[in-house]
Design a protein around this motif. Structure first.
Motif, PDB file in Angstrom:
ATOM      1  N   ALA A   1      36.698  45.782  42.151  1.00  0.00           N
ATOM      2  CA  ALA A   1      37.666  44.738  42.394  1.00  0.00           C
ATOM      3  C   ALA A   1      37.982  44.834  44.021  1.00  0.00           C
ATOM      4  CB  ALA A   1      39.167  44.690  41.820  1.00  0.00           C
ATOM      5  N   PRO A   2      38.377  44.175  44.737  1.00  0.00           N
ATOM      6  CA  PRO A   2      38.821  44.245  46.289  1.00  0.00           C
ATOM      7  C   PRO A   2      39.746  44.920  46.421  1.00  0.00           C
ATOM      8  CG  PRO A   2      39.264  42.016  45.487  1.00  0.00           C
ATOM      9  CD  PRO A   2      38.713  42.498  44.516  1.00  0.00           C
ATOM     10  N   LYS A   3      39.935  45.559  47.675  1.00  0.00           N
ATOM     11  CA  LYS A   3      41.019  46.437  47.905  1.00  0.00           C
ATOM     12  C   LYS A   3      42.277  45.519  49.029  1.00  0.00           C
ATOM     13  CE  LYS A   3      38.115  50.335  48.383  1.00  0.00           C
ATOM     14  NZ  LYS A   3      37.351  51.435  49.007  1.00  0.00           N
ATOM     15  N   PRO A   4      43.229  45.762  49.041  1.00  0.00           N
ATOM     16  CA  PRO A   4      44.223  47.010  48.278  1.00  0.00           C
ATOM     17  C   PRO A   4      43.995  46.385  46.694  1.00  0.00           C
ATOM     18  CG  PRO A   4      45.628  45.466  49.388  1.00  0.00           C
ATOM     19  CD  PRO A   4      44.350  45.169  49.970  1.00  0.00           C
ATOM     20  N   ARG A   5      44.703  47.386  45.988  1.00  0.00           N
ATOM     21  CA  ARG A   5      44.993  46.784  44.575  1.00  0.00           C
ATOM     22  C   ARG A   5      45.922  45.771  44.305  1.00  0.00           C
ATOM     23  NH1 ARG A   5      48.837  48.172  40.547  1.00  0.00           N
ATOM     24  NH2 ARG A   5      47.900  48.522  38.370  1.00  0.00           N
ATOM     25  N   LEU A   6      46.865  45.694  45.072  1.00  0.00           N
ATOM     26  CA  LEU A   6      47.854  44.366  45.047  1.00  0.00           C
ATOM     27  C   LEU A   6      46.891  42.897  45.149  1.00  0.00           C
ATOM     28  CD1 LEU A   6      51.193  45.263  46.437  1.00  0.00           C
ATOM     29  CD2 LEU A   6      50.605  44.954  44.083  1.00  0.00           C
ATOM     30  N   LEU A   7      45.865  43.234  46.188  1.00  0.00           N
ATOM     31  CA  LEU A   7      44.969  41.873  46.395  1.00  0.00           C
ATOM     32  C   LEU A   7      44.563  41.519  45.047  1.00  0.00           C
ATOM     33  CD1 LEU A   7      43.847  39.646  48.123  1.00  0.00           C
ATOM     34  CD2 LEU A   7      42.422  41.460  48.813  1.00  0.00           C
ATOM     35  N   SER A   8      43.969  42.489  44.384  1.00  0.00           N
ATOM     36  CA  SER A   8      43.141  42.130  43.106  1.00  0.00           C
ATOM     37  C   SER A   8      43.627  42.243  41.837  1.00  0.00           C
ATOM     38  CB  SER A   8      41.958  43.123  42.935  1.00  0.00           C
ATOM     39  OG  SER A   8      42.307  44.473  42.984  1.00  0.00           O
ATOM     40  N   PHE A   9      44.748  42.929  41.694  1.00  0.00           N
ATOM     41  CA  PHE A   9      45.732  43.114  40.355  1.00  0.00           C
ATOM     42  C   PHE A   9      45.977  41.912  39.972  1.00  0.00           C
ATOM     43  CE2 PHE A   9      49.345  44.534  37.830  1.00  0.00           C
ATOM     44  CZ  PHE A   9      48.714  45.232  36.766  1.00  0.00           C
ATOM     45  N   ASN A  10      45.722  41.434  38.695  1.00  0.00           N
ATOM     46  CA  ASN A  10      46.065  40.488  37.838  1.00  0.00           C
ATOM     47  C   ASN A  10      45.213  39.162  38.504  1.00  0.00           C
ATOM     48  OD1 ASN A  10      47.779  41.488  35.939  1.00  0.00           O
ATOM     49  ND2 ASN A  10      49.693  41.141  37.262  1.00  0.00           N
ATOM     50  N   GLY A  11      44.305  39.320  39.191  1.00  0.00           N
ATOM     51  CA  GLY A  11      43.500  38.261  39.642  1.00  0.00           C
ATOM     52  C   GLY A  11      42.046  38.289  38.788  1.00  0.00           C
TER      53      GLY A  11
ATOM     54  N   ILE B   1      35.741  32.099  33.768  1.00  0.00           N
ATOM     55  CA  ILE B   1      36.468  33.096  34.245  1.00  0.00           C
ATOM     56  C   ILE B   1      35.955  34.420  33.678  1.00  0.00           C
ATOM     57  CG2 ILE B   1      38.978  33.864  34.180  1.00  0.00           C
ATOM     58  CD1 ILE B   1      38.824  31.268  35.315  1.00  0.00           C
ATOM     59  N   ASN B   2      35.841  35.179  34.717  1.00  0.00           N
ATOM     60  CA  ASN B   2      35.296  36.391  34.438  1.00  0.00           C
ATOM     61  C   ASN B   2      35.685  37.515  35.494  1.00  0.00           C
ATOM     62  OD1 ASN B   2      31.848  35.307  34.755  1.00  0.00           O
ATOM     63  ND2 ASN B   2      33.207  35.467  36.387  1.00  0.00           N
ATOM     64  N   ALA B   3      35.722  38.910  35.078  1.00  0.00           N
ATOM     65  CA  ALA B   3      35.905  39.980  35.887  1.00  0.00           C
ATOM     66  C   ALA B   3      34.890  40.113  36.936  1.00  0.00           C
ATOM     67  CB  ALA B   3      36.438  41.158  35.259  1.00  0.00           C
ATOM     68  N   SER B   4      33.343  40.099  36.335  1.00  0.00           N
ATOM     69  CA  SER B   4      32.181  40.150  37.143  1.00  0.00           C
ATOM     70  C   SER B   4      31.397  38.876  36.958  1.00  0.00           C
ATOM     71  CB  SER B   4      31.547  41.559  36.809  1.00  0.00           C
ATOM     72  OG  SER B   4      30.361  41.723  37.330  1.00  0.00           O
ATOM     73  N   ILE B   5      31.200  38.329  38.216  1.00  0.00           N
ATOM     74  CA  ILE B   5      30.216  36.980  38.136  1.00  0.00           C
ATOM     75  C   ILE B   5      28.986  37.607  37.781  1.00  0.00           C
ATOM     76  CG2 ILE B   5      29.148  35.403  39.357  1.00  0.00           C
ATOM     77  CD1 ILE B   5      31.924  35.300  41.087  1.00  0.00           C
TER      78      ILE B   5
END
Length: 541
Positions: free
Chosen positions: A257-267, A445-449
């Motif tokens: 996931a991209p950084k920082p954690r708050l950018l990616s968390f729950n996305g 919708i997926n975590a890894s395309i």
């Protein structure tokens, strides 16, 4: 296993991720795409959108106790996030598949021939112009139009800092539209889950931890397991990290996931694809080919429906072939399903006892539509090895040493599951027409395309070796080619079943039934991350 162990902040996750909008009664939609011309105005537009964004919390708890008449959600391409000023370190931390975008991955996806990017809708011809995706789902056309006008008013305030892009072939296709429409197909005055080939769609979307689903919903929609004292039905919910970033996935790790954690968390990541359906070709091929297939005791219509089921792995009413392998049993299922749903959802004068009986029958039939595997159909005598539903979700049937040390029946499947969203578009009442604007807005919708959507598209849909089918393609979604003379060259083998009078049958000369008309890869931020993007406070350090 308790499917409630994982806790998800549903108020932070955007809507249409944890649960699809279809279950809440939103039969119409519009998909809008924007170009950001000015960073500051783009950020202001995002900030003005935040109050309209729908979360994944139960909809009847977001609008003073009633579901909102319209929903709104937003996502970004890689180019869009750069235009909004995300720091370079954050931009470099996104996965390569997302950074490249769909058009650059065309060879992996099999987007060739009529599906090649040069044939896509005009809006997609310059991939760097599409920066923002916005969806509107609504309970009625009136509510859809009202939310659309509300969005247009917000755009006007940006003074051309944000541009609504035109270029969709929509409606009758004679003019280019400012949006792509989506609409549930209405039959007998009721919105349905059907698509334009007249199959029922979206039956077995994955169930994952944190949704709060009951145990029965997990059967057939979760991951196959070995039956035990805690999983006596042989199914468990998938890990939430397969679909929502910042949570552990099936490997026991956190997805890239991209950084920082708050950018990616729950996305999450979304694949948007406009898929045109060649209804005329499908109808004609089915009618012609089915004349030579099946038990001679079957009528022409019964032969056609049987071959159609063999293509998909399900009958038109949704009954799975592995459980209902012949026409008669499938028809009986369909009659029972129609009777139960009619009383439960549409018969206003039904008594309480009638409603209760219908609900019990409905739940039983729903479980039968989803709760199956291919353990007793290894050779594909009931459901062909190349059937669409079997190829896109093998349900543990690709494992070989299931009695030994390797005892995870879904090991090759659990990390390839995808959440399917979207709606059909257009009208296909003319069953001879290929060129009219009708098809499916296919959203994943997926975590890894790369690991999920692209793997399924490349390895299972357009290449059949995992199913011992060489390079035979998925009947419905495969990119079937042509001979040097320009004739259709697709093929598939329908496995025989002597008990049912169904001989082994080769379908050849198969045309391409579905063609890509555009799309891209998008990042769906959480509500928290969206506010951070709008305020320009993403800090990877």
């Amino acid at each position: 296993m308790n499917t409630r162990n994982t806790v998800l902040d549903l108020h932070d996750i955007q809507g249409n991720i944890v649960f699809g909008y279809g279950r809440w009664g939103y039969p119409v939609s519009r998909y809008l795409f924007f170009k950001i011309n000015n960073k500051r105005q783009g950020m202001a537009f995002m900030k003005s959108l935040v109050p309209l964004i729908t979360s994944s919390a139960p909809l009847d708890k977001q609008n003073n106790g009633t579901a909102p008449p319209a929903t709104t959600n937003v996502a970004f391409t890689y180019a869009g996030l750069r235009e909004l000023g995300l720091p370079d370190e954050s931009m470099r931390s996104f996965p390569e598949d997302f950074r490249m975008g769909m058009k650059a991955r065309k060879d992996i996806l099999g987007d060739d021939g009529p599906s090649a990017p040069e044939h896509w809708d005009p809006i997609w011809l310059n991939q760097y112009d599409v920066h923002v995706f916005l969806s509107i789902n609504a309970t009625s056309d009136t509510q859809l139009e009202q939310r659309y006008e509300q969005i247009l008013q917000l755009i006007d305030k940006t003074s051309d800092g944000v541009i609504l892009l035109s270029g969709h072939r929509d409606g009758d296709g004679s003019t280019l539209s400012d949006y792509q429409s989506g609409n549930a197909i209405v039959i007998d005055g009721k919105p349905t889950a059907n698509e334009h080939f007249h199959y029922v769609d979206g039956i077995s979307n994955p169930v994952f931890k944190g949704q709060g689903r009951n145990r029965a919903e997990t059967v057939g929609a979760g991951k196959p397991t070995r039956a035990s004292a805690t999983t006596d039905d042989g199914w468990e919910a998938l890990e939430a990290g397969e679909f929502v970033l910042g949570h552990k996935d099936e490997s026991g790790e956190y997805p890239i996931a991209p950084k920082p954690r708050l950018l990616s968390f729950n996305g999450s990541f979304m694949v948007y694809r406009k898929l045109h359906q060649n209804v005329g070709k499908f109808t004609s091929y089915l009618e012609t080919t089915s004349k030579h297939y099946g038990d001679t005791k079957l009528s022409t219509d019964e032969k056609q429906e049987t071959l159609k089921a063999k293509f998909a792995g399900r009958w038109s009413n949704g009954a799975p072939l592995s459980t209902y392998p012949d026409y008669a049993s499938a028809e009986e299922f369909g009659e029972q399903w129609q009777s139960a749903t009619e009383v439960l959802f549409y018969q206003a004068d039904a008594t309480t006892e009638e409603k209760n009986n219908a609900r019990e029958k409905y739940e039983t039939l729903k479980a039968q539509r989803r709760g199956f595997n291919y353990d007793y159909d290894v050779d594909g005598a009931k459901c062909p090895l190349g059937a669409h539903t079997r190829r896109t979700n093998p349900r543990g049937s690709l494992e070989f040493d299931t009695q030994g040390a390797f005892d995870t029946p879904g090991a090759m499947v659990n990390r390839r599951r995808i959440l399917r969203r979207g709606l059909p578009y257009g009208n296909s009442s003319d069953r001879t027409n290929n060129s009219a604007e009708h098809g499916t807005i296919f959203m994943v919708i997926n975590a890894s395309i790369e690991r999920q959507f692209e793997f399924v598209q490349q390895q299972w849909i357009n290449y059949g070796n995992d199913f011992k089918l060489s390079n035979e393609k998925d009947v419905l979604l495969g990119n079937h080619g042509e001979t040097q003379d320009g004739n259709p060259d697709g093929r598939t083998v329908i496995n025989g079943n002597k008990t049912l009078g169904q001989p082994t049958f080769m379908c050849s000369g198969m045309p391409r039934f579905v063609e890509t008309r555009g799309g891209d890869y998008f990042f769906i931020p959480s509500l928290t991350a969206l506010r951070m993007i709008a305020e320009g406070i993403i800090d990877p350090t």
